[in-house]
Design a protein around this motif. Sequence first.
Motif, PDB file in Angstrom:
ATOM      1  N   GLY A 314       0.796  -1.227   0.000  1.00 21.49           N
ATOM      2  CA  GLY A 314       0.000   0.000   0.000  1.00 21.49           C
ATOM      3  C   GLY A 314       0.821   1.266   0.000  1.00 21.49           C
ATOM      4  O   GLY A 314       0.283   2.357   0.123  1.00 21.49           O
ATOM      5  N   GLY A 316       2.355   2.571  -2.484  1.00 22.37           N
ATOM      6  CA  GLY A 316       2.208   3.321  -3.732  1.00 22.37           C
ATOM      7  C   GLY A 316       3.020   2.789  -4.887  1.00 22.37           C
ATOM      8  O   GLY A 316       3.139   3.439  -5.921  1.00 22.37           O
ATOM      9  N   THR A 319       0.844   2.094  -7.994  1.00 21.57           N
ATOM     10  CA  THR A 319       0.342   3.358  -8.507  1.00 21.57           C
ATOM     11  C   THR A 319       1.401   4.042  -9.360  1.00 21.57           C
ATOM     12  O   THR A 319       1.122   4.556 -10.449  1.00 21.57           O
ATOM     13  CB  THR A 319      -0.070   4.269  -7.336  1.00 21.57           C
ATOM     14  OG1 THR A 319      -0.961   3.540  -6.509  1.00 21.57           O
ATOM     15  CG2 THR A 319      -0.725   5.527  -7.824  1.00 21.57           C
ATOM     16  N   ARG A 322       1.653   2.381 -12.736  1.00 27.18           N
ATOM     17  CA  ARG A 322       0.594   2.759 -13.674  1.00 27.18           C
ATOM     18  C   ARG A 322       0.846   4.150 -14.244  1.00 27.18           C
ATOM     19  O   ARG A 322       0.570   4.421 -15.410  1.00 27.18           O
ATOM     20  CB  ARG A 322      -0.767   2.695 -12.993  1.00 27.18           C
ATOM     21  CG  ARG A 322      -1.254   1.265 -12.788  1.00 27.18           C
ATOM     22  CD  ARG A 322      -2.736   1.229 -12.475  1.00 27.18           C
ATOM     23  NE  ARG A 322      -3.046   1.839 -11.193  1.00 27.18           N
ATOM     24  CZ  ARG A 322      -3.028   1.186 -10.053  1.00 27.18           C
ATOM     25  NH1 ARG A 322      -2.730  -0.105 -10.028  1.00 27.18           N
ATOM     26  NH2 ARG A 322      -3.297   1.802  -8.916  1.00 27.18           N
ATOM     27  N   GLU A 443       5.706  -6.953  -8.801  1.00 26.38           N
ATOM     28  CA  GLU A 443       5.540  -8.161  -7.987  1.00 26.38           C
ATOM     29  C   GLU A 443       5.490  -9.388  -8.885  1.00 26.38           C
ATOM     30  O   GLU A 443       4.622 -10.238  -8.753  1.00 26.38           O
ATOM     31  CB  GLU A 443       4.247  -8.085  -7.164  1.00 26.38           C
ATOM     32  CG  GLU A 443       4.074  -6.821  -6.353  1.00 26.38           C
ATOM     33  CD  GLU A 443       4.762  -6.916  -4.983  1.00 26.38           C
ATOM     34  OE1 GLU A 443       5.586  -7.823  -4.783  1.00 26.38           O
ATOM     35  OE2 GLU A 443       4.474  -6.048  -4.149  1.00 26.38           O
TER      36      GLU A 443
HETATM   37  N1  LIG Z   1      -8.240   3.598  -7.436  1.00 22.97           N
HETATM   38  C1  LIG Z   1      -7.847   3.989  -6.216  1.00 22.97           C
HETATM   39  N2  LIG Z   1      -8.605   4.876  -5.530  1.00 22.97           N
HETATM   40  C2  LIG Z   1      -8.252   5.292  -4.293  1.00 22.97           C
HETATM   41  N3  LIG Z   1      -7.137   4.889  -3.662  1.00 22.97           N
HETATM   42  C3  LIG Z   1      -6.331   4.002  -4.307  1.00 22.97           C
HETATM   43  C4  LIG Z   1      -6.655   3.512  -5.607  1.00 22.97           C
HETATM   44  N4  LIG Z   1      -5.702   2.639  -5.982  1.00 22.97           N
HETATM   45  C5  LIG Z   1      -4.803   2.596  -4.963  1.00 22.97           C
HETATM   46  N5  LIG Z   1      -5.183   3.418  -3.950  1.00 22.97           N
HETATM   47  C6  LIG Z   1      -4.463   3.652  -2.696  1.00 22.97           C
HETATM   48  O1  LIG Z   1      -3.187   4.133  -3.004  1.00 22.97           O
HETATM   49  C7  LIG Z   1      -2.221   3.577  -2.113  1.00 22.97           C
HETATM   50  C8  LIG Z   1      -1.112   2.913  -2.911  1.00 22.97           C
HETATM   51  O2  LIG Z   1      -1.621   1.796  -3.611  1.00 22.97           O
HETATM   52  P1  LIG Z   1      -0.716   0.828  -4.510  1.00 22.97           P
HETATM   53  O3  LIG Z   1      -1.615  -0.165  -5.150  1.00 22.97           O
HETATM   54  O4  LIG Z   1       0.135   1.649  -5.370  1.00 22.97           O
HETATM   55  O5  LIG Z   1       0.158   0.104  -3.398  1.00 22.97           O
HETATM   56  P2  LIG Z   1       1.335  -0.955  -3.592  1.00 22.97           P
HETATM   57  O6  LIG Z   1       2.521  -0.295  -3.044  1.00 22.97           O
HETATM   58  O7  LIG Z   1       1.359  -1.460  -4.960  1.00 22.97           O
HETATM   59  O8  LIG Z   1       0.852  -2.092  -2.561  1.00 22.97           O
HETATM   60  P3  LIG Z   1       0.910  -3.711  -2.706  1.00 22.97           P
HETATM   61  O9  LIG Z   1       2.235  -4.116  -2.324  1.00 22.97           O
HETATM   62  O10 LIG Z   1      -0.118  -4.146  -1.704  1.00 22.97           O
HETATM   63  O11 LIG Z   1       0.527  -4.034  -4.110  1.00 22.97           O
HETATM   64  C9  LIG Z   1      -2.968   2.584  -1.223  1.00 22.97           C
HETATM   65  O12 LIG Z   1      -3.184   3.216   0.038  1.00 22.97           O
HETATM   66  C10 LIG Z   1      -4.260   2.369  -1.929  1.00 22.97           C
HETATM   67  O13 LIG Z   1      -5.265   2.152  -0.985  1.00 22.97           O
END
Ligand SMILES: Nc1ncnc2c1ncn2[C@@H]1O[C@H](COP(=O)(O)OP(=O)(O)OP(=O)(O)O)[C@@H](O)[C@H]1O
Lengths: 532, 315, 271, 469
Positions: A314, A316, A319, A322, A443
């Motif tokens: 979580g 980011g 994100t 993307r 991942e």
């Molecule tokens: N579409 C969305 N709308 C609102 N918040 C989002 C959205 N997508 C992701 N988030 C939030 O943004 C933050 C980062 O998410 P992200 O998916 O990038 O995490 P990550 O580092 O890839 O985690 P993981 O290791 O679990 O995959 C998280 O707190 C998530 O809840």
Amino acid sequence: MNLLQIKNLSLAIHDTPILKRINLSVAAGQIVAVTGESGSGKSMIALAVMQLLPNGAEVDGELRLDGQNLLNRPEAEMCALRGAAIGMVFQEPMTALNPVKTIGDQVMETILIHKAMPPAKARVRAEEVLARVGLPTDRYPMTRYPHELSGGQRQRVVIAMAIALRPRLLIADEPTTALDVTTQAQILDLLKGLVSEYGMGLLMITHDLAVVADMADEIVVMRHGEVVETGVTDHLLRHMQHAYTRMLFEASGHQVNLPVPPEPRPLLEVDNVVRDYRLPRKRLFDAPGHHRAVNQVSFTLNRGERLGLVGESGCGKSTLTRAILGLEEVQNGRISLDGQPVFTGHKPNLAVRRKMQVVFQDPYGSFNPRHRVARLITEPFHLLDTSPTGSERQDRVAEMLTAVGLSPDDASRFIHEFSGGQRQRIAIARALIIRPELILFDEAVSALDVSVRAQILDLLAELCSIYDLTYLFISHDLSVVRTITDRVLVMQDGQIVEQGETEQVFSRPQHPYTRTLIDAAPSLPEIGQGAA
Amino acid sequence: MLRYALKRLLSLTLSLAVASVVIFAVIEVAPGDPASFMLGVNAQADTLAALRAELGLDVSKVERYFNWVGGMLVGDFGTSYTYRTPVSQMIADRLWVSLPLALYALTLSTLIAFPAGIYAAARRGKPGDVAVMGATQLGIAVPNFWFAMMLVLVFAINLRWFNAGGFAGWEDGVWTGLHSLTLPAIALALPQAAILARVMRSALLDILAEDFMRTARAKGLSRRQALWRHGVRNALIPVLTIIGLQFSFLLAGSIIIEQVFYLPGLGRLVFQAISARDLIVVESVVMLLVFAVIMVNFLVDLAYAAVDPRLRSRT
Amino acid sequence: MNRNLILGAALSSLVLLAALVSFVWTPFNHAALDIPAKLQPPNAQHWFGTDHFGRDMFSMIMVGARTSIAVALVAVGIGMVLGIPMGLTAAARKGSWLDEFIMRGNDVVFAFPSLVIAILITAVFGAGAINAIIAIGIFNIPVFARITRGAALSLWEREFILAARVSGKGIARISAEHILPNVANLLIVQGTIQFSLGILAEAGLSYVGLGAQPPTPSWGRMLADAQTMVSFAPHLALIPGVAIIVTVLGLNLLGDGLRDWLDPRIRVARA
Amino acid sequence: KSDIIIAMQLEPPHLDPTSAAAQAIDSVVYTNIFEGLTRFMGDGSVVPGLAESWEISEDGTVYTFKLRDGVIFHDGTTMDAEDVKFSLDRATAEDSTNAQKALFAGIESVEVVDPLTVQVTLKDPNGNFLFNLAWGDAVIVAPESIENIKTNPVGTGAFTFADWVQGDSITLNRNPDYWGDQPALETATFKFISDPTAAFAAMMAEDVDVFDNFPAPENLPQFEADPRFQVLVGSTEGETILSTNNKQKPFDDILVRQALAHAIDRQAIIDGAMFGYGTPIGTHFAPHNPAYIDLTGNSAYDPEKAKALLAEAGYPDGFATTLHLPPPSYARRGGEIIAAQLAEVGIKAEIINVEWAQWLESVFKGKEFGLTIVSHTEPMDIGIYARPDYYFQYESTDFQALMDTLNSTTDPDERTRLLGEAQRLIATDYVNGYLFQLAKLGVAKAGVQGLWENAPTAAIDLTAISWDE
Ligand SMILES: Nc1ncnc2c1ncn2[C@@H]1O[C@H](COP(=O)(O)OP(=O)(O)OP(=O)(O)O)[C@@H](O)[C@H]1O
Ligand SMILES: Nc1ncnc2c1ncn2[C@@H]1O[C@H](COP(=O)(O)OP(=O)(O)OP(=O)(O)O)[C@@H](O)[C@H]1O
Ligand SMILES: [Mg+2]
Ligand SMILES: [Mg+2]
Ligand code: NI
């Protein structure tokens, strides 16, 4: 006498043999870890002990708790034992709790169903156990619902339920797989504490060898429904008898050799990128809130360089991926590849996108189950102005499949006909087919078995030397990132808190967060010396 | 929660506004003039014009639309062209039949469906399940008007346990009223019960496959205890949706059944009003029904929140 | 293969067969009146007896199957042709005003009392099979739109869709190439269910005289014609009633069977 | 037993017989609540009503009515000449909404001579005037109650309005202050059951005592066989005809219309659609009327002749047309049979089922139709053939002249002769296809007496009804 004694346990479901003559035992105050590849029957042992096997299961052998056979016990007596004498913690903290009941009710239910004490006392006990697992009722009232807790906290509630009546035996089936490293460390500590405090026997199931090595008094290694090796942890780690055990441990700590990166020449430039998610308004006329998933991130990725990105769940990472791919627009900052921005105006820039490809975590979910492999891996051709046709297309497919170690004949098969590792190879083939300048691995190996993971890492290293790959490798598994990247970024709450040469960062972390991460990650002891 | 409710309320109002325009537009293009329907074949042109003026049919359509909507907002649904009584009064009278009938049928169907669905789910794959599911398939396949015909034939004409139709009114007591609604309620409830039982069963089966059911069993709950304590409430969410849909269907969809049992309900009112081109009545009743459906769905959504705490905290 | 599927397919194809055969052969001309021979119970010559105009019931049931199937099929077709693209678009543009517009629009349609509107439509445009089709079809649109959108939304979250987007494919292309084939199973199952509902709806509309017009036979109208004669010629009501029940039952069983058969979760578990 | 439940198919929209065409209104209120100066009896004769007697001037244009003494409205006010003047003026007024305004078209003036005498002056002599005054549309109403007449009718009849549960029933109570003989019934409830199946069920389950005009002739044998019930088969004023659009091609050709007439088998229609109830007619006239002449032979069933006529008219292969059918079963069922019979001679009639409102709009007003089936239930309505704008659009100066003469003729024999000539004229012009006189099919419990067997007008005269103890 052992607390749990399993002798010659065999199990078949609808005449398919699942377990073959299993022997194992757990004593009071002892932690026994069962490990082995996926599908080897670990969970079935747990379910057999609980007598909660799926329909059509036939069991044979002996299963004794305190010397009393559990097999063929009347259902009513088993109900009396479950929860009271044997507690169980299931794998998925997100779904193991009833979403429509408060956590207090669910913990108390264990106590009340066994009529162990009157409701008032049960409540007090429930408060006690919740406090014991780190959820004191003054901060986490018992009236909360599961969805109001984080994954780790939910897992603690499940543990609280399981230990509410201080069972003599606790079975934990992959209690931490779904959790991030820091939370995992806390839960494991908790379990260890409980064992020493209450003198419970703990049968723990996990495929994470580092966890096993760290916690268990005794290890049971399984494969294809059979116990291949068992022994006291220290001894077994040092004197592995069975080739499979050795293979398993070696694969876990697998190291690869990367070719030396070329002269630094910037390929991907990320400059001050911000990505906000709109949150629903708190009140009707409030301005909508924002969640800043990526916060002022800047870095440069050079041509031919292998960059890692780590951070807990979580933070980011996805994100950011993307955003780099131009799938989502960013609120601030600039991302450019080879000097060209990925977004022009509000439209993704296709000229740039064709230089990038991505490999996702889920090797099954990232393929349309209805298409054949040839069609699956040629999907990126769509980005080309003139996509190859006819025999040229076939040649490219064959070439790519061979490059990732599959056969050209596989082109006409469907994705469900492949194993997890093969699927991930196909994903890599798809990413490579248009010879992208940059590949993003999000991942990409987390879901794989350790042995398969090792193969994929080898494949990557090999491809690096053939194709001069440049990639961004995202993972929360530090050991993997350590071996497969040259440089690493550490991310916390959307921000890059540390970056540098991989070895440097891992051996001399500067930022406290990096240190927490590294400390929390369980590590394998050096193994394999002195094999008998 | 409040915000959620308010947001829903807003989209609900918008839906109603759109619905009112659609209803008015569709109904106003219907060929047929209420005045000439009322005055019959020998009417003279001047008489027709006089009646149209009296009915307020001589103003423009736009003006009529706003008169209608404006009236409804203050609870005035206008005056029926043919009956010459306030539409609101007529609707209120009919609701005293339609609403109890819908509730009666819903109660019956729920009373049949819940035990049947739970029984079948608990006995999945066993003969009991197969029998109940077979019966529900049949229940869905039987056209309810046909079933109603058969009920009348057996219970009213041959056995004479019930009246063949008509509504006894509530003045002689609740029982007399309910007694006269029993056959129609059964005819309406049967297919609904069949559908509901199926939904109940499959929702329960979904829940039974959930991890938390296994957790519950691991705590020492027996199969039955786990089903009742953890299964039923979770299964209520899809079931509630269906109940909501069914209620609105029962309120409006009983036209044919009301016809078979000559009940003075809303459905028959619309039917008569359509054939008499009593446009204002048709418009108002349809609007009311749409309103009811939208409101019921809204209430069902709120009811979800009561059942499912996850929705409660959704700001 | 499961029991539901076999039984359902058998019943449905029986009805379909009757409808198809009626194009080339019926025991009698279904429209030929023979008033002196009216109201005969089933006998060797007229297998299902004759109706109040002395027409052969067996032939009418056969040709009536044609009407029922045609009306329901086209109505489901309308629902699919309009509803599925709406659902796909709404899912692809989730959260946009277009999504909101489509789904709220569907909600409004859904909120209308369908039978009342069907009666209105036929009152406005005249009774007849075409208008019955339109009336039933309109209410199929939101059903398919919702189902499609719901299933498509979860697909859009899947990584293979992301992979397709990384390959530069546009929304329309992804919807057609990736989403649609993956929701097809669900739509087929829903299709059979709506089909059976369509047959019931056609029967209901014909029963109140708003369906297919004479001399085209229709099961619902046969029931309506029969209803005053149940007490002395019960076969007039029983036979079309049973025809409807058999068809709807067959289709529902077929739908259930298909769902079990097509659902990969269950198929994998069985393998 | 002094109460009765009478079922009828249609519910009246409201209860003012002077401002709507719905027959259901008359069924409930005619002679029960409202009375006119003259009234119909069950056999169709016209007798004095609120007018005790009358005198007609030599030239036939001035009618002087002597009103009954001591008649009071249900609201307690007395009925006098002022009320009569008010009622007739209201019907003829500029903004009158009387459905049969034509009945009063000949009235020049209405004058009050004294409280019990009214003088009506006509523009031209009218042999039908007393007959016209017997219609439900000519009843005498009280000016004080006119405001609420639609929901709370106040008349002079033997019954007072008590209650109306809309969609279900209307209840009337005996009027203790009635000027005439007290009726046997104390209360009467009219129940509305439109569905024929429901009608059968209600009767069989004995939910109702009388069904005024039973909608399903096929069920009558069962009632006849059941000792609990009696069946009353009478006739109505309804000439059921296959109306033909005389201005539309090809029906503007008399040969085509003649072919049509010969293509139809009346008896099959009566048997098939009405299960044998109904009298064949060959012209637009009620068979129970003394002036009726049987002209069915003129259009006997002869499909071969029909085909020949069609060929002669230039349609050897027939043609296609539309057949609009309103809701009653005589039309819907009859239409199916006629369509099949026409198909035999090559005429393809597409059946279009319509509701009354639609029928009035597109067929009656819009004249967009080829053929339609309707029962013309107004009494003595052959006069419609003199109206070229009437929906079947028959235009014959001969016939119009005939009607003019008839209207100014008061000599009964001469009238009979003229009526016969009129019947013959329309039959030989094959204006419409003449099918049958609609039967009145009443079903009642065995003990009910005094029901009208025939229906000279839509009325359920409660005053004569009693239970046989
Ligand atoms: N579409 C969305 N709308 C609102 N918040 C989002 C959205 N997508 C992701 N988030 C939030 O943004 C933050 C980062 O998410 P992200 O998916 O990038 O995490 P990550 O580092 O890839 O985690 P993981 O290791 O679990 O995959 C998280 O707190 C998530 O809840
Ligand atoms: N309900 C079932 N019916 C039939 N076979 C089953 C069922 N559940 C599991 N199996 C099979 O039993 C075997 C052992 O499964 P089990 O869940 O014990 O594996 P595991 O070692 O726990 O794997 P993982 O690490 O992936 O959880 C597998 O081959 C699996 O396919
Ligand atoms: Mg497992
Ligand atoms: Mg991620
Ligand atoms: Ni050793």
